[in-house]
Design a protein around this motif. Structure first.
Motif, short mmCIF file in Angstrom:
data_model
loop_
_atom_site.label_atom_id
_atom_site.label_comp_id
_atom_site.label_asym_id
_atom_site.label_seq_id
_atom_site.Cartn_x
_atom_site.Cartn_y
_atom_site.Cartn_z
N LYS A 9 -1.93 15.99 4.15
CA LYS A 9 -2.24 16.38 5.49
C LYS A 9 -2.00 15.17 6.11
O LYS A 9 -2.42 13.94 5.69
N ALA A 10 -1.60 15.34 7.55
CA ALA A 10 -1.65 14.05 8.22
C ALA A 10 -2.74 13.22 8.59
O ALA A 10 -3.83 14.14 8.72
N GLY A 11 -2.70 11.99 8.23
CA GLY A 11 -3.96 11.02 8.57
C GLY A 11 -4.86 10.91 7.41
O GLY A 11 -5.80 10.40 7.45
N LEU A 12 -4.53 11.57 6.24
CA LEU A 12 -5.30 11.26 5.03
C LEU A 12 -4.94 10.58 3.82
O LEU A 12 -5.43 10.49 2.80
N ASN A 13 -3.66 9.73 3.94
CA ASN A 13 -3.09 8.84 3.13
C ASN A 13 -2.90 7.66 3.51
O ASN A 13 -2.48 7.47 4.79
N SER A 14 -2.88 6.78 2.58
CA SER A 14 -2.54 5.25 2.88
C SER A 14 -1.16 5.05 2.40
O SER A 14 -0.60 4.00 2.67
N THR A 15 -0.74 5.57 1.16
CA THR A 15 0.41 5.36 0.55
C THR A 15 0.94 6.88 0.10
O THR A 15 0.51 7.57 0.37
N THR A 16 2.02 6.75 -0.57
CA THR A 16 2.60 8.27 -0.99
C THR A 16 1.78 8.77 -1.86
O THR A 16 1.79 9.82 -2.25
N LEU A 17 0.95 8.08 -2.76
CA LEU A 17 0.11 8.44 -3.73
C LEU A 17 -1.39 8.53 -3.25
O LEU A 17 -2.29 9.11 -4.08
N HIS A 18 -1.84 7.58 -2.64
CA HIS A 18 -3.16 7.54 -2.39
C HIS A 18 -3.88 8.08 -1.02
O HIS A 18 -3.16 7.53 -0.02
N PRO A 19 -4.77 8.44 -0.87
CA PRO A 19 -5.71 8.72 0.15
C PRO A 19 -5.99 7.44 0.80
O PRO A 19 -6.19 6.17 0.54
#
Length: 129
Positions: free
Chosen positions: A99-109
């Motif tokens: 969901k928009a705004g919940l990840n820092s990388t393609t794999l990690h929140p």
């Protein structure tokens, strides 16, 4: 020994994760985990897989099969559900992702995502401990 143990049967590091054989392996491991915990008088908790950004619809379909199996198994009350999928996954797209705004990388929140997940863990664990 622990009173509760948690396990996510799917990982983005698994080499067979986007195959039916991989889904079947993950599902078997989830059931084996539950059986092991019950045999050893440990409360089993199963964790739904978090999403991965950039998947094809087919790849996401395999991940979602594991999500559905974990949810269905927990619905039988044999294990506690820690539903990371519901916290993170963008179901407005067939290819999923965060969901928009919940990840820092393609794999990690990111911090916001982890804070929401922390609330989930706190809620679930406080109900069983």
């Amino acid at each position: 020994k622990p009173s509760v143990a948690a396990f996510c049967p799917w990982s983005p590091n698994d080499t067979d994760k986007y195959t039916q054989a991989g889904v079947d392996r993950c599902n078997r491991q989830a059931l084996q985990w539950v059986q092991y915990c019950v045999t050893n008088q440990i409360i089993p908790a199963l964790i739904t897989p978090a999403p991965v950004n950039g998947l094809t619809t087919g790849e996401e379909g395999f991940r979602r099969q594991v999500v559905q199996y974990v949810k269905a198994l927990c619905a039988t009350s044999v294990a506690v559900l820690l539903d990371r999928d519901s916290v993170y996954t963008d179901y407005s797209s067939a290819s999923g992702g965060f969901k928009a705004g919940l990840n820092s990388t393609t794999l990690h929140p990111n911090g916001t995502g982890y804070a929401l997940e922390g609330q989930l863990w706190t809620s679930v664990l406080s109900n069983i401990l």
